[in-house]
Design a protein around this motif. Structure first.
Motif, PDB file in Angstrom:
ATOM      1  N   ARG A  97       0.841  -1.201   0.000  1.00  0.00           N
ATOM      2  CA  ARG A  97       0.000   0.000   0.000  1.00  0.00           C
ATOM      3  C   ARG A  97       0.872   1.245   0.000  1.00  0.00           C
ATOM      4  O   ARG A  97       1.803   1.367   0.798  1.00  0.00           O
ATOM      5  N   PHE A  98       0.598   2.159  -0.916  1.00  0.00           N
ATOM      6  CA  PHE A  98       1.321   3.420  -0.983  1.00  0.00           C
ATOM      7  C   PHE A  98       0.359   4.583  -0.754  1.00  0.00           C
ATOM      8  O   PHE A  98      -0.857   4.424  -0.815  1.00  0.00           O
ATOM      9  N   MET A  99       0.933   5.764  -0.520  1.00  0.00           N
ATOM     10  CA  MET A  99       0.130   6.987  -0.441  1.00  0.00           C
ATOM     11  C   MET A  99      -0.078   7.487  -1.864  1.00  0.00           C
ATOM     12  O   MET A  99       0.872   7.912  -2.532  1.00  0.00           O
ATOM     13  N   ASP A 100      -1.309   7.419  -2.332  1.00  0.00           N
ATOM     14  CA  ASP A 100      -1.609   7.708  -3.735  1.00  0.00           C
ATOM     15  C   ASP A 100      -1.243   9.129  -4.157  1.00  0.00           C
ATOM     16  O   ASP A 100      -0.908   9.369  -5.319  1.00  0.00           O
ATOM     17  N   LYS A 101      -1.310  10.076  -3.237  1.00  0.00           N
ATOM     18  CA  LYS A 101      -1.053  11.474  -3.588  1.00  0.00           C
ATOM     19  C   LYS A 101       0.419  11.849  -3.487  1.00  0.00           C
ATOM     20  O   LYS A 101       0.773  13.020  -3.657  1.00  0.00           O
ATOM     21  N   SER A 102       1.287  10.870  -3.232  1.00  0.00           N
ATOM     22  CA  SER A 102       2.728  11.111  -3.253  1.00  0.00           C
ATOM     23  C   SER A 102       3.286  10.717  -4.615  1.00  0.00           C
ATOM     24  O   SER A 102       2.749   9.830  -5.288  1.00  0.00           O
ATOM     25  N   THR A 103       4.360  11.360  -5.007  1.00  0.00           N
ATOM     26  CA  THR A 103       5.001  10.979  -6.252  1.00  0.00           C
ATOM     27  C   THR A 103       5.904   9.768  -6.008  1.00  0.00           C
ATOM     28  O   THR A 103       6.191   9.406  -4.856  1.00  0.00           O
ATOM     29  N   VAL A 104       6.361   9.184  -7.090  1.00  0.00           N
ATOM     30  CA  VAL A 104       7.277   8.045  -6.981  1.00  0.00           C
ATOM     31  C   VAL A 104       8.537   8.450  -6.226  1.00  0.00           C
ATOM     32  O   VAL A 104       9.001   7.744  -5.320  1.00  0.00           O
ATOM     33  N   SER A 105       9.094   9.598  -6.582  1.00  0.00           N
ATOM     34  CA  SER A 105      10.307  10.086  -5.933  1.00  0.00           C
ATOM     35  C   SER A 105      10.076  10.352  -4.447  1.00  0.00           C
ATOM     36  O   SER A 105      10.910   9.995  -3.599  1.00  0.00           O
TER      37      SER A 105
ATOM     38  N   GLY B 189      -0.354  -1.344 -12.596  1.00  0.00           N
ATOM     39  CA  GLY B 189      -0.038  -2.400 -11.638  1.00  0.00           C
ATOM     40  C   GLY B 189       1.420  -2.821 -11.704  1.00  0.00           C
ATOM     41  O   GLY B 189       2.077  -3.022 -10.676  1.00  0.00           O
ATOM     42  N   GLY B 190       1.951  -2.929 -12.922  1.00  0.00           N
ATOM     43  CA  GLY B 190       3.346  -3.292 -13.081  1.00  0.00           C
ATOM     44  C   GLY B 190       4.292  -2.233 -12.535  1.00  0.00           C
ATOM     45  O   GLY B 190       5.316  -2.552 -11.921  1.00  0.00           O
ATOM     46  N   GLN B 191       3.951  -0.970 -12.729  1.00  0.00           N
ATOM     47  CA  GLN B 191       4.788   0.118 -12.218  1.00  0.00           C
ATOM     48  C   GLN B 191       4.762   0.170 -10.695  1.00  0.00           C
ATOM     49  O   GLN B 191       5.778   0.467 -10.054  1.00  0.00           O
ATOM     50  N   ARG B 192       3.619  -0.154 -10.106  1.00  0.00           N
ATOM     51  CA  ARG B 192       3.547  -0.217  -8.638  1.00  0.00           C
ATOM     52  C   ARG B 192       4.445  -1.324  -8.092  1.00  0.00           C
ATOM     53  O   ARG B 192       5.095  -1.165  -7.060  1.00  0.00           O
ATOM     54  N   GLN B 193       4.473  -2.456  -8.786  1.00  0.00           N
ATOM     55  CA  GLN B 193       5.334  -3.543  -8.342  1.00  0.00           C
ATOM     56  C   GLN B 193       6.801  -3.183  -8.507  1.00  0.00           C
ATOM     57  O   GLN B 193       7.637  -3.564  -7.686  1.00  0.00           O
ATOM     58  N   LYS B 194       7.131  -2.440  -9.561  1.00  0.00           N
ATOM     59  CA  LYS B 194       8.506  -1.956  -9.708  1.00  0.00           C
ATOM     60  C   LYS B 194       8.875  -1.052  -8.533  1.00  0.00           C
ATOM     61  O   LYS B 194       9.994  -1.123  -8.005  1.00  0.00           O
ATOM     62  N   LEU B 195       7.934  -0.197  -8.144  1.00  0.00           N
ATOM     63  CA  LEU B 195       8.181   0.702  -7.012  1.00  0.00           C
ATOM     64  C   LEU B 195       8.388  -0.097  -5.725  1.00  0.00           C
ATOM     65  O   LEU B 195       9.276   0.220  -4.920  1.00  0.00           O
TER      66      LEU B 195
ATOM     67  N   LEU C 198      10.792   8.967   1.298  1.00  0.00           N
ATOM     68  CA  LEU C 198      10.203   8.675   2.603  1.00  0.00           C
ATOM     69  C   LEU C 198      10.825   7.415   3.198  1.00  0.00           C
ATOM     70  O   LEU C 198      11.202   7.379   4.375  1.00  0.00           O
ATOM     71  N   PHE C 199      10.950   6.371   2.368  1.00  0.00           N
ATOM     72  CA  PHE C 199      11.533   5.124   2.861  1.00  0.00           C
ATOM     73  C   PHE C 199      13.041   5.275   3.098  1.00  0.00           C
ATOM     74  O   PHE C 199      13.596   4.581   3.964  1.00  0.00           O
TER      75      PHE C 199
ATOM     76  N   SER D 123       5.582  11.333 -11.185  1.00  0.00           N
ATOM     77  CA  SER D 123       4.180  10.894 -11.325  1.00  0.00           C
ATOM     78  C   SER D 123       3.605  10.499  -9.969  1.00  0.00           C
ATOM     79  O   SER D 123       4.304   9.939  -9.126  1.00  0.00           O
ATOM     80  N   TYR D 124       2.325  10.794  -9.782  1.00  0.00           N
ATOM     81  CA  TYR D 124       1.658  10.357  -8.554  1.00  0.00           C
ATOM     82  C   TYR D 124       1.466   8.845  -8.584  1.00  0.00           C
ATOM     83  O   TYR D 124       1.199   8.255  -9.642  1.00  0.00           O
ATOM     84  N   VAL D 125       1.593   8.236  -7.420  1.00  0.00           N
ATOM     85  CA  VAL D 125       1.456   6.783  -7.309  1.00  0.00           C
ATOM     86  C   VAL D 125       0.104   6.319  -7.829  1.00  0.00           C
ATOM     87  O   VAL D 125      -0.004   5.260  -8.458  1.00  0.00           O
TER      88      VAL D 125
END
Length: 313
Positions: free
Chosen positions: A92-100, A139-145, A105-106, A132-134
């Motif tokens: 689970r990610f914060m949708d309104k945060s960008t990838v960067s 789905g594939g890009q989320r798994q890459k993240l 944060l982590f 880009s916002y999360v």
């Protein structure tokens, strides 16, 4: 980072885990060497995730021993956390945060400088999506993240729990190539999966699991060589009644035989001779065959013959 291959980095010794009356992991033992990619292959409920969670230190085994670089979670947890990178089946990610922003944060959680973010974005092929916002990621890009987060602390060991489940074939292949490239850096990896082709493509060692136990383990070529003498006969019947009738008649022979749905799988040292006998039985019993194949054994065949079911059941 690079490490010399061959030295054991994870040792699992006679590990047992129960959940009330359910035996989730039953006397499991295996070793993973530095730089080795290992697949825990099996259907849902096989015990794969439970083993990974015990390696991660999330849960404790009821008995047995887990050593990571010769250390245990009791007393060495700070160091072990620093060498592990973990990616769950769903993150689970914060949708309104960008990838960067998510990666930064982590980095703060790990007390790592944010300079690591660009390096990881390059590794996971998401540099173009850094702003880009999360919520806008596929789905594939989320798994890459998620894999990127697991890589932030530059871990010696990656633990990935079904990282491509639910992804389309193209996204799955992109994840595979990322993981394949990471292998050049000397990391070890444990991958849980129920995709045969994923295990074959990424991992040199495969552990086939079913109902909490390891049915077989070794390199793919070793597993097939040990069980592939002769050939596989696959017989698909018109209906379940015919399948059960034929299975009852031929399972008493000396050939390995399993029934999965309306399909019978047999391993025979002399498939041509055995096939002739089968065709005689089907004609005599008026059993209708819808499809018949004779071939060399695959990893999928091996699992069916060992477990009596398909991986996705």
């Amino acid at each position: 980072m690079k490490s010399s291959k061959g030295k054991p980095i994870i040792e699992i010794k006679n590990v047992v885990k129960r959940y009330k009356d359910q035996l989730a992991v039953d006397q499991v033992s295996f070793t993973i060497n530095q730089g080795e990619y290992v697949a825990l292959l099996g259907p849902n409920g096989a015990g794969k995730t439970t083993i990974v969670e015990m390696i991660e230190g999330i849960i404790k085994p009821d008995s047995g021993e887990i050593l990571i670089e010769g250390l245990t979670w009791k007393g060495d947890d700070r160091y072990l956390k620093s060498i592990l990178g973990v990616s769950f089946q769903e993150t689970r990610f914060m949708d309104k945060s960008t990838v960067s922003e998510t990666l930064k944060l982590f980095c703060a959680f790990y007390n790592i400088g944010s300079g690591r973010v660009d390096e990881v974005l390059e590794l996971i092929n998401l540099s173009e999506k850094k702003n880009s916002y999360v919520e806008n990621l596929s789905g594939g890009q989320r798994q890459k993240l998620a894999i990127g987060i697991a890589l932030l602390n530059n871990p010696k060991i990656l633990l990935l729990d079904e990282p491509t489940t639910g992804l389309d074939p193209q996204a799955r292949r992109e994840i595979w190539m990322i993981l394949k490239n990471l292998k050049n850096q000397g990391r070890s990896m444990i991958l849980t999966t129920h995709y045969m082709e994923e295990a074959e493509f990424l991992c040199e060692k495969i552990l086939i699991m079913h109902t909490g136990r390891i049915l077989a383990q070794g390199r793919l070529e070793e597993l097939l060589a040990a069980h592939s003498e002769g050939g596989i006969i696959e017989i698909r019947l018109e209906n379940e009644t015919d399948a059960l009738k034929l299975y009852d008649l031929i399972s008493v022979t000396d050939s390995t035989c399993q029934l999965a749905e309306k399909t019978i799988y047999l391993k025979s040292k002399t498939p041509a001779v055995f096939l002739k006998n089968i065709l005689g039985i089907t004609e005599e019993q008026n059993v209708i065959i819808s499809d018949l194949q004779v071939r060399t054994m695959t990893l999928d065949d091996l699992f069916i013959l060992m477990a009596g079911q398909h991986l996705h059941e």
